[in-house]
Design a protein around this motif. Structure first.
Motif, short mmCIF file in Angstrom:
data_model
loop_
_atom_site.label_atom_id
_atom_site.label_comp_id
_atom_site.label_asym_id
_atom_site.label_seq_id
_atom_site.Cartn_x
_atom_site.Cartn_y
_atom_site.Cartn_z
N GLY A 41 0.81 -1.20 0.00
CA GLY A 41 0.00 0.00 0.00
C GLY A 41 0.85 1.25 0.00
O GLY A 41 0.54 2.23 -0.70
N TRP A 42 1.94 1.23 0.76
CA TRP A 42 2.82 2.38 0.80
C TRP A 42 3.50 2.60 -0.55
O TRP A 42 3.64 3.73 -1.02
CB TRP A 42 3.87 2.20 1.89
N ALA A 43 3.91 1.52 -1.19
CA ALA A 43 4.53 1.64 -2.50
C ALA A 43 3.54 2.19 -3.53
O ALA A 43 3.94 2.87 -4.48
CB ALA A 43 5.06 0.28 -2.96
N CYS A 44 2.25 1.89 -3.35
CA CYS A 44 1.20 2.35 -4.27
C CYS A 44 0.68 3.74 -3.93
O CYS A 44 -0.28 4.20 -4.55
CB CYS A 44 0.02 1.38 -4.25
N LEU A 45 1.28 4.42 -2.96
CA LEU A 45 0.73 5.65 -2.43
C LEU A 45 0.45 6.68 -3.52
O LEU A 45 -0.65 7.23 -3.61
CB LEU A 45 1.67 6.24 -1.38
N ARG A 93 15.61 10.18 -5.25
CA ARG A 93 15.80 9.25 -6.37
C ARG A 93 14.47 8.76 -6.90
O ARG A 93 14.28 8.66 -8.13
CB ARG A 93 16.66 8.05 -5.92
N GLU A 94 13.52 8.48 -6.01
CA GLU A 94 12.20 8.05 -6.46
C GLU A 94 11.49 9.17 -7.23
O GLU A 94 10.78 8.92 -8.20
CB GLU A 94 11.37 7.61 -5.26
N ALA A 95 11.69 10.41 -6.80
CA ALA A 95 11.10 11.55 -7.52
C ALA A 95 11.70 11.67 -8.92
O ALA A 95 10.99 11.99 -9.88
CB ALA A 95 11.33 12.84 -6.74
N LEU A 96 13.00 11.40 -9.05
CA LEU A 96 13.63 11.44 -10.37
C LEU A 96 13.09 10.34 -11.27
O LEU A 96 12.93 10.53 -12.48
CB LEU A 96 15.15 11.30 -10.21
N VAL A 97 12.80 9.17 -10.69
CA VAL A 97 12.18 8.08 -11.46
C VAL A 97 10.83 8.53 -12.00
O VAL A 97 10.48 8.30 -13.16
CB VAL A 97 12.03 6.82 -10.59
N ILE A 98 10.05 9.22 -11.15
CA ILE A 98 8.75 9.71 -11.57
C ILE A 98 8.89 10.67 -12.75
O ILE A 98 8.14 10.61 -13.72
CB ILE A 98 8.03 10.39 -10.38
N CYS A 99 9.86 11.57 -12.68
CA CYS A 99 10.10 12.52 -13.77
C CYS A 99 10.45 11.79 -15.07
O CYS A 99 9.94 12.14 -16.15
CB CYS A 99 11.21 13.49 -13.39
N SER A 135 -1.66 13.26 -17.65
CA SER A 135 -1.57 11.88 -18.15
C SER A 135 -0.18 11.30 -17.90
O SER A 135 -0.05 10.10 -17.63
CB SER A 135 -1.89 11.84 -19.64
N GLY A 136 0.86 12.12 -17.98
CA GLY A 136 2.20 11.61 -17.72
C GLY A 136 2.36 11.08 -16.31
O GLY A 136 3.16 10.17 -16.07
N PHE A 137 1.58 11.64 -15.40
CA PHE A 137 1.66 11.18 -14.01
C PHE A 137 1.09 9.77 -13.84
O PHE A 137 1.41 9.08 -12.87
CB PHE A 137 0.92 12.15 -13.08
N MET A 138 0.24 9.32 -14.77
CA MET A 138 -0.28 7.97 -14.68
C MET A 138 0.83 6.96 -14.97
O MET A 138 0.92 5.90 -14.34
CB MET A 138 -1.45 7.77 -15.64
N TYR A 139 1.71 7.28 -15.93
CA TYR A 139 2.88 6.43 -16.17
C TYR A 139 3.85 6.57 -15.00
O TYR A 139 4.48 5.59 -14.59
CB TYR A 139 3.57 6.83 -17.47
N ALA A 140 3.98 7.80 -14.50
CA ALA A 140 4.88 8.03 -13.38
C ALA A 140 4.46 7.23 -12.15
O ALA A 140 5.31 6.80 -11.36
CB ALA A 140 4.93 9.52 -13.04
N ALA A 141 3.14 7.01 -12.00
CA ALA A 141 2.66 6.23 -10.86
C ALA A 141 3.19 4.80 -10.92
O ALA A 141 3.51 4.20 -9.88
CB ALA A 141 1.13 6.24 -10.83
N VAL A 142 3.27 4.25 -12.15
CA VAL A 142 3.82 2.90 -12.31
C VAL A 142 5.30 2.88 -11.94
O VAL A 142 5.77 2.02 -11.20
CB VAL A 142 3.61 2.40 -13.76
#
Length: 282
Positions: A41-45, A93-99, A135-142
């Motif tokens: 659940g935390w990973a899916c936040l 680092r996780e934020a950079l992955v999202i970008c 829409s890019g944030f939907m891929y970023a969520a993955v």
């Protein structure tokens, strides 16, 4: 457990939960299962909050608001990202992955909407072409999920293929998402290549104290399945629409599960290049 200075809030909560002592037997199994669910659940936040926004705005966002719903979603996603960093709920680092995933996903969205694969039926000011920026944030969520789960469960792998072969496969999958509009669709060959590469690979993850394992291909399928469920929620919320949904919502074709499986491989390989692959003997 000694935590480094500046550890995220989750790292502190995780350390506390993992230090709990439970008598061996059914109680320990139940606790490990609940801890596994909490970490998932935390990973899916980030993704969970995005889905909540899609549904919430679908039902409650004012139809004639001066700020378009899609623009509100974009600004809300940015606010979530900033808040998660400010509150140390995720790492830089996780934020950079999202970008990175946002960029990769937006490029694909621009092409696919132009090709008519799906549309965004509502208006927006914050967009590129026919693609609203949320829409890019939907891929970023993955990408966010995979990056977080990799760290939270301390992934390691046995019989993992050479990294260059996985990068080559991911590149071929990404190119095929575009090229199949003009050239023969080679996704069946890509599925076969994925099986050949990863059929012997086992992923090891640690929900609590003891490492657990499963075939990596099964892990890909389970995550792709949950993304397909999330896509059904997204289309139900009218965030985007497939051609066969223009006359009314219906479930996304099960064939899309194959597309998500391939996209899952791209996402996994991208994160592996950032985190590195820790190999186990055997």
């Amino acid at each position: 457990m000694t935590l480094p200075t500046g550890a995220t809030r989750f790292a502190r909560i995780r350390a506390h939960l993992e230090s709990v002592r439970v008598a061996a037997g059914p109680r320990a199994w139940i606790y490990e299962f609940l801890l596994f669910g909490f970490k998932q659940g935390w990973a899916c936040l980030f993704g969970g909050l995005m889905l909540a926004l899609l549904l919430g705005t679908h039902f409650f966002y004012p139809a004639h608001a001066s700020l378009h719903r899609y623009d509100f979603l974009t600004l809300a996603a940015l606010a979530i990202q900033i808040a998660m960093l400010a509150l140390r709920l995720e790492t830089v680092r996780e934020a950079l992955v999202i970008c990175a995933f946002h960029v990769v996903g937006t490029i694909m969205e621009l092409f696919k909407t132009n090709a008519g694969s799906w549309i965004y039926p509502e208006q927006s000011f914050l967009h590129i072409g026919a693609v609203p920026l949320f829409s890019g944030f939907m891929y970023a969520a993955v990408g966010s999920y995979i990056a977080r789960i990799w760290r939270i469960f301390d992934f390691s792998f046995s019989r993992y293929p050479p990294v260059w072969t996985t990068a080559l496969l991911a590149g071929a999958i990404y190119v095929n998402f575009f090229a199949h509009h003009w050239l023969p669709d080679i996704r069946l060959a890509l599925f076969a290549c994925a099986i050949l590469l990863f059929i012997r690979t086992t992923i090891w993850f640690t929900p609590w104290h003891e490492p657990r394992r499963m075939p990596l291909l099964l892990g890909f399928f389970l995550v792709a399945l949950f993304i397909w469920f999330a896509e059904n929620i997204g289309t139900f919320a009218n965030a985007w629409t497939y051609p066969d949904q223009r006359d009314g919502w219906q479930m996304v074709s099960i064939a899309k599960l194959g597309s998500w499986y391939l996209l899952m491989i791209i996402s996994f390989v991208l994160v592996s290049l950032i985190h590195g692959v820790r190999r186990r003997p055997g």
